[in-house]
Each structure stands twice: as structure tokens, then as C-alpha cells.
Design a protein around this motif. Sequence first.
Motif, PDB file in Angstrom:
ATOM      1  N   UNK A   1       0.936  -1.231  -0.120  1.00 17.51           N
ATOM      2  CA  UNK A   1       0.069  -0.159   0.152  1.00 17.51           C
ATOM      3  C   UNK A   1       0.915   1.277   0.017  1.00 17.51           C
ATOM      4  N   UNK A   2       0.854   1.984  -1.000  1.00 14.42           N
ATOM      5  CA  UNK A   2       1.653   3.311  -1.057  1.00 14.42           C
ATOM      6  C   UNK A   2       1.406   4.401   0.103  1.00 14.42           C
ATOM      7  N   UNK A   3       0.258   4.353   0.593  1.00 14.14           N
ATOM      8  CA  UNK A   3      -0.205   5.105   1.635  1.00 14.14           C
ATOM      9  C   UNK A   3       0.485   4.822   3.187  1.00 14.14           C
ATOM     10  N   UNK A   4       0.672   3.621   3.248  1.00  9.04           N
ATOM     11  CA  UNK A   4       1.297   2.940   4.497  1.00  9.04           C
ATOM     12  C   UNK A   4       2.502   3.740   4.958  1.00  9.04           C
ATOM     13  N   UNK A   5       3.216   4.307   4.141  1.00 17.11           N
ATOM     14  CA  UNK A   5       4.353   5.360   4.606  1.00 17.11           C
ATOM     15  C   UNK A   5       4.190   6.691   4.844  1.00 17.11           C
ATOM     16  N   UNK A   6       2.922   6.992   4.731  1.00 15.25           N
ATOM     17  CA  UNK A   6       2.750   8.452   5.097  1.00 15.25           C
ATOM     18  C   UNK A   6       2.533   8.457   6.706  1.00 15.25           C
ATOM     19  N   UNK A   7       3.195   9.441   7.646  1.00 15.92           N
ATOM     20  CA  UNK A   7       3.131   9.234   9.033  1.00 15.92           C
ATOM     21  C   UNK A   7       1.743   9.535   9.455  1.00 15.92           C
ATOM     22  N   UNK A   8       1.534   8.654  10.669  1.00 15.81           N
ATOM     23  CA  UNK A   8       0.250   8.458  11.176  1.00 15.81           C
ATOM     24  C   UNK A   8      -0.670   7.560  10.589  1.00 15.81           C
ATOM     25  N   UNK A   9      -0.244   6.769   9.528  1.00  9.62           N
ATOM     26  CA  UNK A   9      -1.206   6.073   8.761  1.00  9.62           C
ATOM     27  C   UNK A   9      -1.779   5.112   9.703  1.00  9.62           C
ATOM     28  N   UNK A  10      -3.056   4.603   9.424  1.00  6.88           N
ATOM     29  CA  UNK A  10      -3.618   3.678  10.016  1.00  6.88           C
ATOM     30  C   UNK A  10      -4.788   2.962   9.048  1.00  6.88           C
ATOM     31  N   UNK A  11      -4.844   1.492   8.874  1.00  6.21           N
ATOM     32  CA  UNK A  11      -5.660   1.032   7.907  1.00  6.21           C
ATOM     33  C   UNK A  11      -7.011   1.069   8.362  1.00  6.21           C
TER      34      UNK A  11
ATOM     35  N   UNK B   1       9.934  -7.052  -3.020  1.00  9.22           N
ATOM     36  CA  UNK B   1      10.727  -8.105  -3.809  1.00  9.22           C
ATOM     37  C   UNK B   1      11.327  -9.041  -2.777  1.00  9.22           C
ATOM     38  N   UNK B   2      11.887  -8.569  -1.661  1.00 10.09           N
ATOM     39  CA  UNK B   2      12.338  -9.455  -0.649  1.00 10.09           C
ATOM     40  C   UNK B   2      11.493 -10.291  -0.054  1.00 10.09           C
ATOM     41  N   UNK B   3      10.443  -9.697   0.407  1.00  6.35           N
ATOM     42  CA  UNK B   3       9.346 -10.252   0.811  1.00  6.35           C
ATOM     43  C   UNK B   3       8.749 -11.518   0.002  1.00  6.35           C
ATOM     44  N   UNK B   4       8.734 -11.250  -1.311  1.00  7.87           N
ATOM     45  CA  UNK B   4       8.168 -12.292  -2.236  1.00  7.87           C
ATOM     46  C   UNK B   4       9.296 -13.394  -2.171  1.00  7.87           C
ATOM     47  N   UNK B   5      10.530 -12.924  -2.242  1.00  3.72           N
ATOM     48  CA  UNK B   5      11.611 -14.028  -2.235  1.00  3.72           C
ATOM     49  C   UNK B   5      11.688 -15.006  -0.994  1.00  3.72           C
ATOM     50  N   UNK B   6      11.048 -14.362   0.210  1.00  2.00           N
ATOM     51  CA  UNK B   6      10.816 -15.564   1.453  1.00  2.00           C
ATOM     52  C   UNK B   6      11.548 -14.471   2.596  1.00  2.00           C
ATOM     53  N   UNK B   7      11.943 -13.404   2.653  1.00  3.82           N
ATOM     54  CA  UNK B   7      12.364 -12.469   3.810  1.00  3.82           C
ATOM     55  C   UNK B   7      11.263 -12.166   4.564  1.00  3.82           C
ATOM     56  N   UNK B   8      11.467 -12.078   5.842  1.00  2.00           N
ATOM     57  CA  UNK B   8      10.417 -11.716   6.725  1.00  2.00           C
ATOM     58  C   UNK B   8      10.244 -10.170   6.583  1.00  2.00           C
ATOM     59  N   UNK B   9       9.035  -9.470   6.587  1.00  2.00           N
ATOM     60  CA  UNK B   9       8.849  -8.089   6.448  1.00  2.00           C
ATOM     61  C   UNK B   9       9.091  -7.637   7.629  1.00  2.00           C
ATOM     62  N   UNK B  10       9.550  -6.451   7.464  1.00  2.00           N
ATOM     63  CA  UNK B  10       9.992  -5.213   8.897  1.00  2.00           C
ATOM     64  C   UNK B  10       8.657  -4.956   9.422  1.00  2.00           C
ATOM     65  N   UNK B  11       8.244  -5.219  10.600  1.00  2.00           N
ATOM     66  CA  UNK B  11       7.312  -4.797  11.060  1.00  2.00           C
ATOM     67  C   UNK B  11       7.516  -3.451  11.684  1.00  2.00           C
ATOM     68  N   UNK B  12       6.457  -2.649  11.531  1.00  2.00           N
ATOM     69  CA  UNK B  12       6.578  -1.257  11.950  1.00  2.00           C
ATOM     70  C   UNK B  12       5.080  -1.039  12.674  1.00  2.00           C
ATOM     71  N   UNK B  13       5.115   0.074  13.708  1.00  2.00           N
ATOM     72  CA  UNK B  13       3.789   0.266  14.324  1.00  2.00           C
ATOM     73  C   UNK B  13       2.829   1.001  13.326  1.00  2.00           C
ATOM     74  N   UNK B  14       1.764   0.634  13.472  1.00  2.00           N
ATOM     75  CA  UNK B  14       0.592   1.408  12.717  1.00  2.00           C
ATOM     76  C   UNK B  14      -0.284   1.969  13.629  1.00  2.00           C
ATOM     77  N   UNK B  15      -0.363   3.284  13.814  1.00  2.00           N
ATOM     78  CA  UNK B  15      -1.235   3.907  14.561  1.00  2.00           C
ATOM     79  C   UNK B  15      -1.745   5.386  13.930  1.00  2.00           C
ATOM     80  N   UNK B  16      -2.623   5.970  14.769  1.00  2.00           N
ATOM     81  CA  UNK B  16      -3.070   7.428  14.299  1.00  2.00           C
ATOM     82  C   UNK B  16      -4.281   7.467  13.407  1.00  2.00           C
ATOM     83  N   UNK B  17      -4.494   8.253  12.738  1.00  2.00           N
ATOM     84  CA  UNK B  17      -5.542   8.460  11.667  1.00  2.00           C
ATOM     85  C   UNK B  17      -5.155   7.936  10.364  1.00  2.00           C
ATOM     86  N   UNK B  18      -6.052   7.744   9.602  1.00  2.00           N
ATOM     87  CA  UNK B  18      -5.787   7.161   8.241  1.00  2.00           C
ATOM     88  C   UNK B  18      -5.135   8.324   7.397  1.00  2.00           C
ATOM     89  N   UNK B  19      -3.989   8.054   6.882  1.00  2.00           N
ATOM     90  CA  UNK B  19      -3.385   8.938   6.140  1.00  2.00           C
ATOM     91  C   UNK B  19      -3.470   9.383   4.918  1.00  2.00           C
TER      92      UNK B  19
END
Length: 385
Positions: free
Chosen positions: A328-338, A366-384
Amino acid sequence: MGGRPLGADAVLLGFVRALRAAGVDASSERLYAFLRAVSALRPGMRADVYWAGRATLCGGHDDLERYERVFAAYFGPSGGRAARPVRAAPPPRLRLVARQAPHGPSAPGEGEPTGPPVAALASPAEVLRHRDVGELDAAERAQLRRLLAAFSLHGQTRRSARRRPARRGEVDPRRTVRELLRRGGEPARLRRHRRVERPRRVVLLVDVSGSMAPYADALLRFAHAAVRVGRTEVFTVGTRLTRVTRELSHRDPDLAMAAVAAAVPDWRGGTRLGELVREFLNRWGQRGMARGAIVVLLSDGWERGDPELLGQQMRRLHALAHQVVWANPRKARPGYAPLAAGMAAALPSVDAFVEGHSLAALERLAAVVRGARPVAGPVRGADGA
């Protein structure tokens, strides 16, 4: 190396990351050998960086073409061979820091001395890796397209039912008995075999609706690179579902984009994710395309239809696929929440929820598709959004 995002070391590390994204097996050992070779030579000379990387980072003939493409895209085209040096006095060591380019044009000879030429050339490329695709100007988009043309996307491998001869592994009774018969019953060496590993199919569902318009071109070029090198199927989703794998099979990215533009009837329209995921599963996925595959949805999650339908179909998809990834391109925005209804309904059936707004984010995808574990980050705040 640490703490200097635009330093010479960071530039070279970014170059190695781009090589890995293009499919070059540039391991940590090769990376350290590359850095040592550059520091022993002249890091300010394009020729020395080129040959140091070619000698240390390429493991075979297949890597050479990828290396040439990535080097030209990352450090910019040269007048002749990539090995031609850039006009400048080289610094003695790699430890000099490359300066960020000023916003306005500067007159030659003003103030500070010139930094390492290769680092100065590559610094914009390293900055570009982390820029939001939707905010790029025409020149930056052109450079992004060159970098995406060198991309590579392979799925995780799986063990198939087929077996092939091997030095180690289980005993192959048929080949062992045939060898005994050939020798007239005399003792013979045990023949062995092992299972063949094959890459899993990758299925990309690319959102081309109006809300995804700033990202659609970059994501489809990412898909083009995936189709070119692996077992990948690509569909566009908006108000209709369109299979564009054949259109993306052109070697030339621009020809592929033109073919996709002619084939897709619903550019910049609305989004009916639930209905289109159901259509994909009914027509292709349930029959085998999604079974054991890695399915990647590249979308911001806006849904005009019933979110509950999307949730139901995502559960079906999750039961069929080996892994479901949502970028999701919007996930990188500050304060994004799904909090968007479609995104919230889909997330319980998603194995990896990643960003998709920049070149660096696509490299991580691409690394996740190859099998790497995704880097988990906090998701909080309002929808960006």
C-alpha cells in the motif's frame, strides 16, 4: 559507514542494493570485498568503481548484463564505455563525504571544493530510492524507469514431486538396480536423487484506479520486470479485471506500457476490489493460478463496493495461496492507520502488509516475495489517505 546517508559508503551500499534487486547475488562477503577494492583504488574515478564492482560483485556471466544496466542507471550514462573516468581530481580514500546537490544552480568555482565525482553522481539516485513516486518530476521519473528496468522479481522456491540425479540424497532404487543389471549383478555404487526445487508462481494484482494514478506507471513497470524474469501473472484491477501478462511480455518497457494502456479500459476509474478478487478466484485462481502461489495486491485499499465482500474473498484467496502480500503506497505516510473500509476488511487475511510508495519500498517488497520476513512497524493514528 554508519550515520552518513549521502556519504560515499552509503552511495556504494545503495548501488549494491540495486544490484540485489536486479537479481545479482551480491552477498555480504562480496559487498565487503567491493568496499575494500574501491578504497584501495580511487573512489572518485568512475572507471575504478566500475571495475572494482564488476570484479567483486558479479558471480557469473548472467550477472554481467544486469551489472551493466544497473551501473548505467545508478551512476548515469557516460559518453563511452562505463569504465571512462569522470573529469575530477580523485580523493585519496573513500572516507570523503558527498555533498547533497543544492536546490538552485551554482556557478563553477563557488565556495566549497568538488566532492567525489562518483558519489556526487550517485547521490541523487540514492535519494531517489526513498522518494515517494507520486512526488517525482519528469526527469526523476525517467531515472526511476531506468532503475526499474533492471529490477528482478523471483518467488520463493518449493520442492516439486520431480526428482533428479544427485550426489547426495535418497537412494534411487530404479537407477541403482539398472546399474546392477548393467554390471551383471556385480556390486555397484548406489545411485541417488533429490527433489527438484522450482520457484513459486507470483500473481500481481495492480490497482489502476484514480486514487492510484500517481503510482500506476511505476507499479506496472515493476510488474514488467517480474514478468520478464520469472513465473509471474499480472492483472489490473479498477472497475474491471484485465489480464495483462501477455502485454507485459515485451522486452522493451515502453512498448509494454503502450500495450497495457491499449488493453486496460478502466484507467483512473473507481475501485471494486471485492467483486474483482471474486472474479479472479472464479475464473483463474480456483482453477490453479492461485494455488500455492504468492499473490501480491498493489493497492491503497479504497473500496467502492461492499467491504464485507472483499473480506470474504480475501479469506478464500488466503486459503488457496501460499502467501498473500499487500503493498500500500499510503502506508508510508506519517500517522497512517488502515482505517479505510476495504483495507480494514482485507488485513486479517494478509500475511505481509508492506509499503509500496518508493523504489526502496519495492525492493523490500521483492525481498518479501523471495521469502524474507517483512519489517514490522507500528501502525497508529488516523488514516493518512
